[in-house]
Design an enzyme around this catalytic site. Structure first.
Site, short mmCIF file in Angstrom:
data_model
loop_
_atom_site.label_atom_id
_atom_site.label_comp_id
_atom_site.label_asym_id
_atom_site.label_seq_id
_atom_site.Cartn_x
_atom_site.Cartn_y
_atom_site.Cartn_z
N ASN A 110 40.54 31.14 52.44
CA ASN A 110 40.28 31.54 51.05
C ASN A 110 39.32 30.54 50.43
O ASN A 110 39.26 29.38 50.84
CB ASN A 110 41.60 31.53 50.26
CG ASN A 110 41.42 31.92 48.81
OD1 ASN A 110 40.71 32.87 48.49
ND2 ASN A 110 42.05 31.18 47.90
N HIS A 112 38.47 28.82 46.70
CA HIS A 112 39.12 28.60 45.40
C HIS A 112 38.23 27.68 44.57
O HIS A 112 37.77 26.65 45.06
CB HIS A 112 40.49 27.96 45.63
CG HIS A 112 41.25 27.75 44.37
ND1 HIS A 112 41.84 28.77 43.66
CD2 HIS A 112 41.49 26.62 43.66
CE1 HIS A 112 42.42 28.29 42.58
NE2 HIS A 112 42.22 26.98 42.56
C1 GRF Z 1 35.04 32.89 42.97
O1 GRF Z 1 34.90 31.95 41.96
C2 GRF Z 1 36.08 32.45 43.97
O2 GRF Z 1 36.11 31.06 44.15
C3 GRF Z 1 37.37 32.90 43.32
O3 GRF Z 1 37.07 34.13 42.73
C4 GRF Z 1 35.66 34.19 42.44
C5 GRF Z 1 35.14 35.40 43.14
O4 GRF Z 1 33.79 35.65 42.85
N1 GRF Z 1 38.44 32.95 44.30
P1 GRF Z 1 32.97 36.65 43.76
O5 GRF Z 1 33.69 38.00 43.71
O6 GRF Z 1 32.89 36.11 45.13
O7 GRF Z 1 31.62 36.76 43.10
#
Ligand code: GRF
Length: 196
Positions: A110, A112
């Site tokens: 994942n 984050h």
């Molecule tokens: C990102 O900031 C990621 O770190 C978090 O959710 C957001 C998703 O953005 N888990 P995207 O859909 O990849 O543009």
């Protein structure tokens, strides 16, 4: 060189997904995207994936009421049918049950938007600003049963500037996410291969 079959799980715009798909255009990249799966039929990332020539699937959590495991079993069936060997969560906004996490243990990562172990969960950017931190960033980590608790694979850091808003900070971190995720996924693939 064998490439691991990669499934990417999204819920929204999918900019991290896009970064992974772009990296995987290189035949030397250690993962090959086999599917982008969304729990929301209206996720913007689905269109991007289609434009990249990657198969998409939707398993709408709303079709399963409160039965989270039934939702995950439906996702799992699609992941297995696609021959998935590694899963990257990219803005996937459902908490996964221990059943799913256990099943894909060591093959599930994942991204984050915080410097874990700081600021697990939501509102990471505002919480880093409120705490008066000098820097923030993003982490790619193995997924375990505790939300945002698995071992960190790789991180990237950015400074927090005076007067920063959560949006400004998020906009500074996002491009770092897009370089970090492909690199960290490649590292995860190497670890999986070394285990085999
Ligand atoms: C990102 O900031 C990621 O770190 C978090 O959710 C957001 C998703 O953005 N888990 P995207 O859909 O990849 O543009």
């Amino acid at each position: 060189m064998t490439r691991l079959n990669l499934a990417i799980l999204i819920s929204g715009r999918g900019s991290n997904m896009k970064a992974l798909l772009e990296a995987a255009r290189d035949p030397a990249y250690p993962a090959r995207p086999v599917m982008v799966l969304s729990n929301r039929p209206d996720a913007g990332g689905l269109e991007t994936a289609t434009a990249e020539g990657v198969a998409t699937a939707v398993v709408d959590h709303k079709d399963f009421g409160k039965d989270r495991e039934a939702f995950e079993r439906a996702m799992d069936a699609k992941l297995e049918a696609a021959g998935t060997e590694i899963i990257a969560l990219a803005g996937f906004m459902r908490v996964l049950t221990p059943w799913f996490v256990e099943k894909w243990s060591g093959r599930l990562i994942n991204i984050h938007p915080s410097l874990l172990p700081k600021y697990k969960g939501l509102d990471t950017h505002q919480r880093a600003i409120d705490a008066g931190d000098a820097e923030a960033g993003c982490s790619v980590h193995w997924v375990t049963a505790g939300v945002d608790e698995g071992a960190v694979i790789q991180q990237a850091r950015v400074p927090i500037q005076p007067g920063d808003t959560a949006d400004a900070l998020a906009a500074r971190i996002l491009p770092e996410e897009h370089s970090l995720y492909p690199a960290a996924l490649a590292k995860a693939c190497a670890e999986i291969k070394a285990r085999a």
